[in-house]
Design a protein around this motif. Sequence first.
Motif, PDB file in Angstrom:
ATOM      1  N   ASN A  92      11.400   4.974   1.718  1.00 53.73           N
ATOM      2  CA  ASN A  92      12.597   4.729   1.826  1.00 53.73           C
ATOM      3  C   ASN A  92      12.787   4.065   3.323  1.00 53.73           C
ATOM      4  O   ASN A  92      13.453   3.288   3.673  1.00 53.73           O
ATOM      5  N   ALA A  93      12.256   4.524   4.368  1.00 51.83           N
ATOM      6  CA  ALA A  93      12.063   4.218   5.675  1.00 51.83           C
ATOM      7  C   ALA A  93      11.702   2.686   5.914  1.00 51.83           C
ATOM      8  O   ALA A  93      12.178   1.842   6.488  1.00 51.83           O
ATOM      9  N   VAL A  94      10.609   2.590   5.409  1.00 53.65           N
ATOM     10  CA  VAL A  94      10.177   1.290   5.495  1.00 53.65           C
ATOM     11  C   VAL A  94      10.723   0.193   4.713  1.00 53.65           C
ATOM     12  O   VAL A  94      11.113  -0.893   5.044  1.00 53.65           O
ATOM     13  N   MET A  95      11.393   0.603   3.384  1.00 49.49           N
ATOM     14  CA  MET A  95      12.410  -0.343   2.854  1.00 49.49           C
ATOM     15  C   MET A  95      13.628  -0.805   3.515  1.00 49.49           C
ATOM     16  O   MET A  95      13.936  -1.703   3.708  1.00 49.49           O
ATOM     17  N   MET A  96      14.182   0.360   4.206  1.00 49.79           N
ATOM     18  CA  MET A  96      15.105   0.188   5.076  1.00 49.79           C
ATOM     19  C   MET A  96      15.232  -0.856   5.900  1.00 49.79           C
ATOM     20  O   MET A  96      15.869  -1.716   6.622  1.00 49.79           O
ATOM     21  N   SER A  97      13.963  -0.832   6.814  1.00 48.33           N
ATOM     22  CA  SER A  97      13.777  -1.434   8.045  1.00 48.33           C
ATOM     23  C   SER A  97      12.995  -3.067   7.830  1.00 48.33           C
ATOM     24  O   SER A  97      13.139  -3.875   8.374  1.00 48.33           O
ATOM     25  N   CYS A  98      12.204  -3.079   6.457  1.00 50.20           N
ATOM     26  CA  CYS A  98      11.474  -4.140   6.144  1.00 50.20           C
ATOM     27  C   CYS A  98      11.388  -4.666   4.908  1.00 50.20           C
ATOM     28  O   CYS A  98      10.755  -5.764   4.469  1.00 50.20           O
ATOM     29  N   GLY A  99      12.371  -4.093   4.033  1.00 53.74           N
ATOM     30  CA  GLY A  99      12.493  -4.443   2.504  1.00 53.74           C
ATOM     31  C   GLY A  99      12.972  -6.049   2.504  1.00 53.74           C
ATOM     32  O   GLY A  99      12.973  -6.609   1.216  1.00 53.74           O
ATOM     33  N   HIS A 100      13.519  -6.707   3.328  1.00 51.61           N
ATOM     34  CA  HIS A 100      13.918  -7.855   3.061  1.00 51.61           C
ATOM     35  C   HIS A 100      13.721  -8.909   4.225  1.00 51.61           C
ATOM     36  O   HIS A 100      14.463  -9.974   4.427  1.00 51.61           O
ATOM     37  N   TYR A 101      12.455  -8.947   4.657  1.00 52.87           N
ATOM     38  CA  TYR A 101      11.719  -9.834   5.505  1.00 52.87           C
ATOM     39  C   TYR A 101      12.651  -9.825   6.679  1.00 52.87           C
ATOM     40  O   TYR A 101      13.082  -8.913   7.500  1.00 52.87           O
ATOM     41  N   ASP A 102      12.889 -11.316   7.038  1.00 53.10           N
ATOM     42  CA  ASP A 102      14.074 -11.634   8.241  1.00 53.10           C
ATOM     43  C   ASP A 102      15.301 -11.382   7.934  1.00 53.10           C
ATOM     44  O   ASP A 102      16.150 -11.786   8.858  1.00 53.10           O
ATOM     45  N   LYS A 108      14.740  -3.295  -1.720  1.00 57.20           N
ATOM     46  CA  LYS A 108      13.572  -4.183  -1.475  1.00 57.20           C
ATOM     47  C   LYS A 108      14.113  -5.531  -2.596  1.00 57.20           C
ATOM     48  O   LYS A 108      14.433  -5.286  -3.578  1.00 57.20           O
ATOM     49  N   SER A 109      13.994  -6.689  -1.952  1.00 61.17           N
ATOM     50  CA  SER A 109      14.223  -7.704  -2.703  1.00 61.17           C
ATOM     51  C   SER A 109      12.845  -8.499  -3.283  1.00 61.17           C
ATOM     52  O   SER A 109      11.772  -8.359  -2.770  1.00 61.17           O
ATOM     53  N   GLY A 110      13.111  -9.404  -4.323  1.00 61.77           N
ATOM     54  CA  GLY A 110      12.082 -10.235  -4.712  1.00 61.77           C
ATOM     55  C   GLY A 110      12.593 -11.644  -4.940  1.00 61.77           C
ATOM     56  O   GLY A 110      13.821 -12.031  -5.371  1.00 61.77           O
ATOM     57  N   VAL A 111      11.767 -12.605  -4.915  1.00 65.25           N
ATOM     58  CA  VAL A 111      11.991 -14.106  -4.974  1.00 65.25           C
ATOM     59  C   VAL A 111      12.525 -14.490  -6.306  1.00 65.25           C
ATOM     60  O   VAL A 111      12.983 -15.467  -6.881  1.00 65.25           O
ATOM     61  N   GLY A 112      12.224 -13.515  -7.354  1.00 72.75           N
ATOM     62  CA  GLY A 112      12.695 -13.705  -8.856  1.00 72.75           C
ATOM     63  C   GLY A 112      14.286 -13.372  -8.797  1.00 72.75           C
ATOM     64  O   GLY A 112      14.768 -13.747  -9.895  1.00 72.75           O
ATOM     65  N   GLY A 113      14.936 -13.070  -7.726  1.00 71.28           N
ATOM     66  CA  GLY A 113      16.249 -12.701  -7.603  1.00 71.28           C
ATOM     67  C   GLY A 113      16.798 -11.155  -8.012  1.00 71.28           C
ATOM     68  O   GLY A 113      17.840 -10.831  -8.084  1.00 71.28           O
ATOM     69  N   GLY A 114      15.747 -10.450  -7.812  1.00 69.27           N
ATOM     70  CA  GLY A 114      15.928  -8.926  -8.086  1.00 69.27           C
ATOM     71  C   GLY A 114      16.189  -8.303  -6.726  1.00 69.27           C
ATOM     72  O   GLY A 114      15.480  -8.711  -5.649  1.00 69.27           O
ATOM     73  N   ILE A 115      16.863  -7.152  -6.689  1.00 70.07           N
ATOM     74  CA  ILE A 115      16.981  -6.333  -5.491  1.00 70.07           C
ATOM     75  C   ILE A 115      17.107  -4.994  -6.257  1.00 70.07           C
ATOM     76  O   ILE A 115      17.766  -4.664  -7.064  1.00 70.07           O
ATOM     77  N   LEU A 116      16.291  -3.972  -5.565  1.00 65.61           N
ATOM     78  CA  LEU A 116      16.198  -2.575  -5.793  1.00 65.61           C
ATOM     79  C   LEU A 116      16.891  -1.978  -4.609  1.00 65.61           C
ATOM     80  O   LEU A 116      16.503  -2.136  -3.525  1.00 65.61           O
ATOM     81  N   ALA A 140      18.545 -18.005   2.547  1.00 66.21           N
ATOM     82  CA  ALA A 140      17.343 -18.516   3.121  1.00 66.21           C
ATOM     83  C   ALA A 140      16.202 -17.789   3.270  1.00 66.21           C
ATOM     84  O   ALA A 140      15.115 -18.099   3.528  1.00 66.21           O
ATOM     85  N   ALA A 141      16.490 -16.590   3.445  1.00 63.21           N
ATOM     86  CA  ALA A 141      15.368 -15.338   3.625  1.00 63.21           C
ATOM     87  C   ALA A 141      14.780 -14.890   2.234  1.00 63.21           C
ATOM     88  O   ALA A 141      13.763 -14.201   2.401  1.00 63.21           O
ATOM     89  N   GLY A 142      15.087 -15.498   1.147  1.00 61.88           N
ATOM     90  CA  GLY A 142      14.545 -14.973  -0.065  1.00 61.88           C
ATOM     91  C   GLY A 142      15.024 -13.948  -0.863  1.00 61.88           C
ATOM     92  O   GLY A 142      14.631 -13.219  -1.717  1.00 61.88           O
ATOM     93  N   THR A 143      16.309 -13.514  -0.309  1.00 63.62           N
ATOM     94  CA  THR A 143      17.008 -12.403  -1.077  1.00 63.62           C
ATOM     95  C   THR A 143      18.036 -12.776  -2.025  1.00 63.62           C
ATOM     96  O   THR A 143      18.989 -13.940  -1.606  1.00 63.62           O
ATOM     97  N   SER A 144      18.624 -12.183  -3.037  1.00 65.17           N
ATOM     98  CA  SER A 144      19.344 -12.788  -4.053  1.00 65.17           C
ATOM     99  C   SER A 144      20.908 -12.806  -3.254  1.00 65.17           C
ATOM    100  O   SER A 144      21.493 -11.618  -2.654  1.00 65.17           O
ATOM    101  N   GLU A 145      21.411 -13.935  -3.272  1.00 67.80           N
ATOM    102  CA  GLU A 145      22.865 -14.239  -2.613  1.00 67.80           C
ATOM    103  C   GLU A 145      23.793 -13.378  -3.396  1.00 67.80           C
ATOM    104  O   GLU A 145      24.484 -12.491  -2.861  1.00 67.80           O
ATOM    105  N   VAL A 146      23.812 -13.698  -4.763  1.00 70.35           N
ATOM    106  CA  VAL A 146      24.839 -12.772  -5.365  1.00 70.35           C
ATOM    107  C   VAL A 146      24.593 -11.324  -5.791  1.00 70.35           C
ATOM    108  O   VAL A 146      25.475 -10.383  -5.766  1.00 70.35           O
ATOM    109  N   GLY A 147      23.521 -11.120  -5.895  1.00 67.90           N
ATOM    110  CA  GLY A 147      23.234  -9.671  -5.791  1.00 67.90           C
ATOM    111  C   GLY A 147      23.561  -8.817  -4.542  1.00 67.90           C
ATOM    112  O   GLY A 147      24.007  -7.846  -4.607  1.00 67.90           O
TER     113      GLY A 147
END
Length: 317
Positions: free
Chosen positions: A243-253, A267-275, A293-300
């Motif tokens: 969870n700590a790594v997800m909080m600090s690193c889960g969405h790249y920049d 954690k996001s994915g370029v398929g448009g999902g976010i957990l 621009a960072a690869g995280t779902s905008e509407v999500g």
Amino acid sequence: MSHPLRLSKLIDWQSVLSEIDSVVEPCRGQGRVADYIPALAAIDPMKFGLAVALGDGNVHTLGDADEAFSIQSISKVFTLSMGLRKVGELLWKSVGREPSGSPFNSIVQLELERGIPRNPLINAGAIVVTDHLVEQQGADAMIAELIDRMRTLADDPSINVDQAVAHSESEAGSRNRALAYFMKSFGNLRNPVEETLKAYFSHCAIAMNCRQLARAALFLAYDGTDPVSGIQMVSSEACRRINAVMMSCGHYDNSGDFAYRIGLPGKSGVGGGILAVAPGHGTIAVWSPGLNAAGTSEVGSLALETLIQQTGWSVFV
């Protein structure tokens, strides 16, 4: 110590989901669908689904929550949990746990840091984690075990790898091959590159819907133990670290902005999902293909921000 069920029983989920729907509806289609993986390029950008899984086993859904999508980098959370379970603390000798501040497929830091990826949730770091798992059992057995874990956690035997997406990723995988060979040149990849990447492309191509994904990740909200089945997936210590790594690193920049707006490990994915994980409350899976621009779902991201405003589930409250 396991987390108690706190606010979950007091929330009017019909009202919360209705508010999310009203906020999201006029924004559907925003963002850019990932087109560098051909199999993802044709996904309808108007799709939107959300599922909230609670510790008592109930799952609340909205929109296209039962339509499968490619989870992509969200799979890195589950391979990390496997890695910590099988390899333990030795895993951290091969991969760091600091935010990268760079795009998910950047090679720049690898050269400066001699082939040690910044964290296990960027592409290079996930390839290293995958390499450790492949070393233990081979690519095919590793993916079979991962799929079995996902099916058990989600209580759904239909979960599988989308082979068309896996093939498409492999065909478009030059950057990931460059990352892998670069790390191998520093001795930080132990198996043949194509063997490790076969497993990596496969787990990124797992197809799940929001309901399945939220349910499969529920152990992360309850100290590593699935609160419904009672199965311990990882130790409580490993769960906190994931969870700590997800909080600090889960969405790249984009990780700092996600923490600022939403305040949950995610954690996001370029398929448009976010957990997203709300410790002691539950897990949220959202899907909308248009990316920022960072690869995280905008509407999500907007849907999650609205959910947090309605529930108060931020870890910073």
